[in-house]
Scaffold this active site. Structure first.
Site: not given
Length: 294
Positions: A97, A172, A240
């Site tokens: 990701t 995502k 993150k």
């Protein structure tokens, strides 16, 4: 069956590479910490390599699952990077990701070298990886995706191409945006229930069968009630991811007020020492606020 390299044996990559080996593929693994690769070889049939380039040598597909943009650049580029070892016509599949920016950058470099590139972040957590039932959202060229899809099927419940390069990473981001608000709402609801004197187990048994039901409720309510967060998807990683979401939203002019607020709550959890807790640790923040009377 294919010759496959897998780069990155974290909590997700380790079982994903394992499913490839169990599915009959010839798998060569690389991990920055060699002890992790050695442990994988004790559990599965395959090979290990000392660099990403050596792992990728003669591989038809190179799968990657690492932590962030810098990690991804590191395993792809340079004299020991995977791109250096890949033949023209091979396909690189990124399950990390990361930002859309680094995805565009690396996909362009891959194209210059005649390498296919599929950005393919996953959802389903550690349990989904271990059980081979991940949701995989993909971007990139259709022909590269078509070739890689059967290989990804080794650990996927569903695998779909959503569009050109970076479409998987953008999807995502949507996934993480939706999860962030949901976990906070679940934390608030369960904390409210306990403080109001309700039995949490019985409550969830009832409301999970109605409109309030969700994957997070089904899979996280018990550990949240018990205050058990030493597992799952870490708060540090979620922050993150949310940082990527918020930066991208700013770039395209989209408002994400709930996401921004929950990101601040996760910062509080980090300050409490919960950076490695599962993301459901948001409920502990509420408990401590209540204990202080705030």
């Amino acid at each position: 069956m294919a010759k496959v390299a897998f780069l990155g044996l974290g909590v997700m990559g380790y079982p994903m590479a394992g499913h490839l080996a169990q599915g009959g593929h010839s798998v060569t693994v690389y991990n920055r910490t060699t002890a992790r690769a050695e442990a994988w070889l004790d559990d599965y049939s395959g090979h290990s390599a000392g660099t990403p380039a050596k792992a990728a040598d003669e591989s038809e597909f190179v799968m990657c699952c690492v932590g962030n943009d810098d990690d991804l650049r590191s395993v792809c580029l340079g004299v020991e990077g995977a791109f250096q070892g890949m033949d023209a016509g091979a396909v690189f599949v990124d399950h990390s990701t990361v930002s859309a920016q680094v995805t565009y950058e690396l996909a362009a470099t891959a194209e210059e070298r005649g390498i296919g590139y599929v950005d393919a972040p996953v959802s389903g957590g550690q349990a989904g990886a271990e059980n081979g039932v991940l949701s995989i959202m993909c971007g990139g060229g259709g022909s590269s995706f078509d070739r890689a899809e059967p290989v990804m099927g080794s650990y996927a419940r569903i695998c779909r191409r959503l569009g050109p390069t970076a479409s998987g990473q953008l999807a995502k981001m949507v996934n993480q945006i939706c999860i962030a608000g949901l976990i906070q709402s679940l934390a608030e609801g369960l904390n409210f229930a306990v403080e109001a004197g309700l039995d949490g187990e019985t409550l969830v048994e009832v409301i999970s069968q109605g409109a309030a039901g969700s994957w997070q409720m089904e899979n996280r309510y018990a550990s949240m009630l018990a205050g058990d967060f030493d597992f799952g998807f870490a708060v540090d990683l979620m922050r993150k991811d949310l940082g990527i979401c918020l930066q991208t939203a700013d770039e395209i002019g989209v408002s994400l007020p709930i996401t921004a607020l929950v990101d601040q709550f996760y910062r509080d959890v980090q300050n409490m020492g919960g950076g490695r807790w599962d993301t459901s640790g948001l409920i502990e923040r509420l408990r401590r606020l209540d204990d202080r009377g705030e």
